[in-house]
Design a protein around this motif. Structure first.
Motif: not given
Length: 70
Positions: A16-20, A27-41
């Motif tokens: 979150a500290l590093k602007p898109d 990096e943006q795609a990785t953040d999106y995937v990690k965020g989505t998986l975390d939300s599902v979990a």
């Protein structure tokens, strides 16, 4: 330490500290995937099985759709 399948609060904060605008597309795609998986979990893990850290993190990020509060 993060619960199984969850992104750690440190990783979330670092991302979150590093602007898109300064992130690569990977990096943006990785953040999106990690965020989505975390939300599902977060949504499928019962509240009483979450660590205190994850409960706080979910409350701060607004990712607390699982209202099974114990």
């Amino acid at each position: 330490m993060a619960d199984a399948g969850r992104e750690s609060l440190t990783d979330k904060a670092t991302s979150a500290l590093k602007p898109d605008s300064e992130k690569t597309y990977v990096e943006q795609a990785t953040d999106y995937v990690k965020g989505t998986l975390d939300s599902v979990a977060s949504a499928v893990q019962p509240q009483q099985e979450k660590s205190t850290t994850q409960k706080i993190g979910d409350a701060v990020t607004g990712d607390n759709r699982n209202k099974d509060i114990a």
